[in-house]
Enzyme design. Structure first.
Site, PDB file in Angstrom:
ATOM      1  N   ARG A 206      -3.493   6.630  12.636  1.00  0.00           N
ATOM      2  CA  ARG A 206      -3.869   5.174  12.607  1.00  0.00           C
ATOM      3  C   ARG A 206      -4.133   4.788  11.156  1.00  0.00           C
ATOM      4  NH1 ARG A 206      -6.980   6.883  16.378  1.00  0.00           N
ATOM      5  NH2 ARG A 206      -8.958   6.528  15.288  1.00  0.00           N
ATOM      6  N   GLY A 207      -3.089   5.284  10.270  1.00  0.00           N
ATOM      7  CA  GLY A 207      -3.335   5.254   8.872  1.00  0.00           C
ATOM      8  C   GLY A 207      -3.561   3.634   8.225  1.00  0.00           C
ATOM      9  N   ARG A 208      -4.431   3.430   7.633  1.00  0.00           N
ATOM     10  CA  ARG A 208      -4.421   2.028   7.117  1.00  0.00           C
ATOM     11  C   ARG A 208      -3.854   2.223   5.491  1.00  0.00           C
ATOM     12  NH1 ARG A 208      -8.106   1.914  11.148  1.00  0.00           N
ATOM     13  NH2 ARG A 208      -8.843   0.112  12.296  1.00  0.00           N
TER      14      ARG A 208
ATOM     15  N   ASP B  30      -8.136   7.061  -0.652  1.00  0.00           N
ATOM     16  CA  ASP B  30      -7.045   7.805  -1.407  1.00  0.00           C
ATOM     17  C   ASP B  30      -6.451   6.692  -2.236  1.00  0.00           C
ATOM     18  OD1 ASP B  30      -7.104  10.203  -0.016  1.00  0.00           O
ATOM     19  OD2 ASP B  30      -5.598   9.510   1.265  1.00  0.00           O
TER      20      ASP B  30
ATOM     21  N   TRP C 149       8.778  13.970   1.470  1.00  0.00           N
ATOM     22  CA  TRP C 149       8.189  12.692   1.651  1.00  0.00           C
ATOM     23  C   TRP C 149       7.877  11.625   0.586  1.00  0.00           C
ATOM     24  CZ3 TRP C 149       3.682   9.879   0.803  1.00  0.00           C
ATOM     25  CH2 TRP C 149       2.551  10.680  -0.008  1.00  0.00           C
TER      26      TRP C 149
ATOM     27  N   GLU D 280      -3.067   7.224  -3.850  1.00  0.00           N
ATOM     28  CA  GLU D 280      -1.593   8.345  -3.982  1.00  0.00           C
ATOM     29  C   GLU D 280      -0.933   7.676  -4.913  1.00  0.00           C
ATOM     30  OE1 GLU D 280      -1.597  11.065  -0.122  1.00  0.00           O
ATOM     31  OE2 GLU D 280      -0.618   9.013   0.002  1.00  0.00           O
TER      32      GLU D 280
ATOM     33  N   GLY E 183      11.234   8.712   1.300  1.00  0.00           N
ATOM     34  CA  GLY E 183      11.277   9.445   2.409  1.00  0.00           C
ATOM     35  C   GLY E 183      11.620  10.943   2.593  1.00  0.00           C
TER      36      GLY E 183
ATOM     37  N   GLN F  62      -0.129   3.978  -3.726  1.00  0.00           N
ATOM     38  CA  GLN F  62      -0.649   3.849  -2.270  1.00  0.00           C
ATOM     39  C   GLN F  62      -2.192   4.115  -2.166  1.00  0.00           C
ATOM     40  OE1 GLN F  62       1.782   4.949   1.021  1.00  0.00           O
ATOM     41  NE2 GLN F  62       0.202   6.112   1.904  1.00  0.00           N
ATOM     42  N   THR F  63      -2.859   3.347  -1.155  1.00  0.00           N
ATOM     43  CA  THR F  63      -4.154   3.418  -0.897  1.00  0.00           C
ATOM     44  C   THR F  63      -4.178   3.614   0.682  1.00  0.00           C
ATOM     45  OG1 THR F  63      -4.768   0.927  -0.437  1.00  0.00           O
ATOM     46  CG2 THR F  63      -5.002   1.896  -2.844  1.00  0.00           C
ATOM     47  N   ASN F  64      -5.285   4.446   0.929  1.00  0.00           N
ATOM     48  CA  ASN F  64      -5.292   4.887   2.373  1.00  0.00           C
ATOM     49  C   ASN F  64      -6.834   4.846   2.737  1.00  0.00           C
ATOM     50  OD1 ASN F  64      -2.500   5.806   2.325  1.00  0.00           O
ATOM     51  ND2 ASN F  64      -3.117   7.810   1.601  1.00  0.00           N
TER      52      ASN F  64
ATOM     53  N   GLU G  65     -11.529   9.820   4.838  1.00  0.00           N
ATOM     54  CA  GLU G  65     -10.476   9.987   3.664  1.00  0.00           C
ATOM     55  C   GLU G  65     -10.473   8.739   2.829  1.00  0.00           C
ATOM     56  OE1 GLU G  65      -6.331  11.899   2.079  1.00  0.00           O
ATOM     57  OE2 GLU G  65      -7.532  12.813   3.723  1.00  0.00           O
TER      58      GLU G  65
END
Length: 342
Positions: free
Chosen positions: A136-138, A110, A203, A112, A207, A125-127, A108
């Site tokens: 282990r999301g970057r 992203d 979220w 977001e 949060g 946000q970039t994922n 994936e």
């Protein structure tokens, strides 16, 4: 003039000089030439000429669309205008994924967009996930040097066998280079391209502290200038993706958008210095040992807490005042006028 002001002015000037509509000299396509509704079809509104589309979130449903083909590397882009008004809990996403095919080891990439309360900015946000590496999301998160609700801006993802670059208005904001250290965490399987708007109340804003308030619905996001420039896989052929895409890979590698020039790298560094507000590479609480593919810049790291979040960076007073005035004006609008004018 303060250094931050100089950097801000330079980035704004660069963004303003870009003509939205033709990115990297690649022509756009119509919605029906590359996409099909994914869910919430009644909340998807095409323009008469098919060149743009609105996706809508209301109390009944969100909505989204998906590319009609799978792609193995290329440039994927859209001009996006985000919902205005109170948008806490709203998530707009433009992304690539193969989660519907590889449920346990999906890839994936992203963009977001995370809505916010009155007077607070949208954040993006970039994922980067590879082989199911969501634990282990970057992730990286940024402010924006413009109001993304006032007009459309272009967001692009370049994905090749060796490099991933996220662009905003042709300014690179993030580069991920494939390395042996990443292993399977580098996205490596064909993906579809998606655009969605949905309720992320649990979220998305502080949060989950601030939820969606549907009295401000509908939340409308415009997508236009759609670009799908990559290798479309033919599911009938039994050839591996690399063999099917050899010629297209060569054309992509030779394109301007695949080359990180010194000038582009300087622009990326400026953007990150001024607008990046979270990076997993500096999140020592979540990851005591940084990922081996992280490029830790000590000067950049000094701006971040151990949580990976940047030190307090106030919104300029002028921008706060404009946001408040816009919010007061929009609160007077009707449901129908927000759909028509978003």
């Amino acid at each position: 003039m303060a250094m931050a002001s100089i950097l801000t002015a330079a980035i704004l000037a660069a963004a303003a000089s870009i003509t939205v509509g033709v990115a990297f000299n690649v022509p756009a396509i119509s919605f029906d030439d590359g996409y099909t509704p994914l869910f919430g079809e009644r909340n998807i509104v095409r323009s008469p000429d098919g060149g743009s589309v609105k996706i809508i979130l209301d109390k009944a449903s969100g909505s989204g669309f998906i590319s009609t083909d799978l792609y193995y590397h290329g440039l994927f882009s859209a001009s996006i205008k985000l919902p205005s008004d109170y948008t806490a809990g709203v998530v707009v996403a433009f992304y690539m994924s193969n989660g519907d095919i590889f449920e346990k080891n999906h890839d994936e990439l992203d963009f977001e967009f995370l809505g916010n309360i009155w007077g607070k900015e949208w954040r993006v946000q970039t994922n980067v996930y590879g082989n199911g590496s969501t634990n282990r999301g970057r992730e990286e998160r940024y402010r924006l040097p413009f109001d993304p609700t006032a007009e459309s801006h272009r967001y692009s993802i370049l994905w090749t066998n060796t490099t991933i670059i996220f662009y905003i208005d042709e300014i690179p904001i993030r580069e991920v280079e494939r390395s042996d250290a990443m292993g399977g965490d580098y996205p490596s399987k064909p993906m579809s391209i998606y655009a969605t708007i949905w309720d992320g109340s649990n979220w998305a804003t502080s949060g989950g502290k601030h939820k969606i308030d549907y009295k401000y619905a509908p939340f409308v996001s415009d997508f236009s200038d759609l670009i799908l420039k990559g290798c479309r896989l033919d599911p009938i052929q039994q050839l591996p993706a690399m063999e099917q895409c050899r010629e297209e890979e060569g054309r992509t590698a030779a394109a301007d958008y695949s080359v990180m020039t010194p000038e582009k790298r300087k622009e990326m560094q400026r953007f990150r210095r001024e607008y990046m507000i979270y990076s997993i590479c500096y999140d020592e609480l979540r990851y005591p040992v940084a990922f081996p593919d992280c490029k830790v810049v000590e000067e950049e790291k000094e701006r971040f807490k151990k949580s990976g979040h940047v030190m307090a960076h106030p919104v300029p007073a002028g921008r706060r005042q404009r946001q408040r005035r816009r919010g007061r004006a929009q609160r007077k609008g009707s449901y129908s006028s927000r759909v028509a004018n978003a």
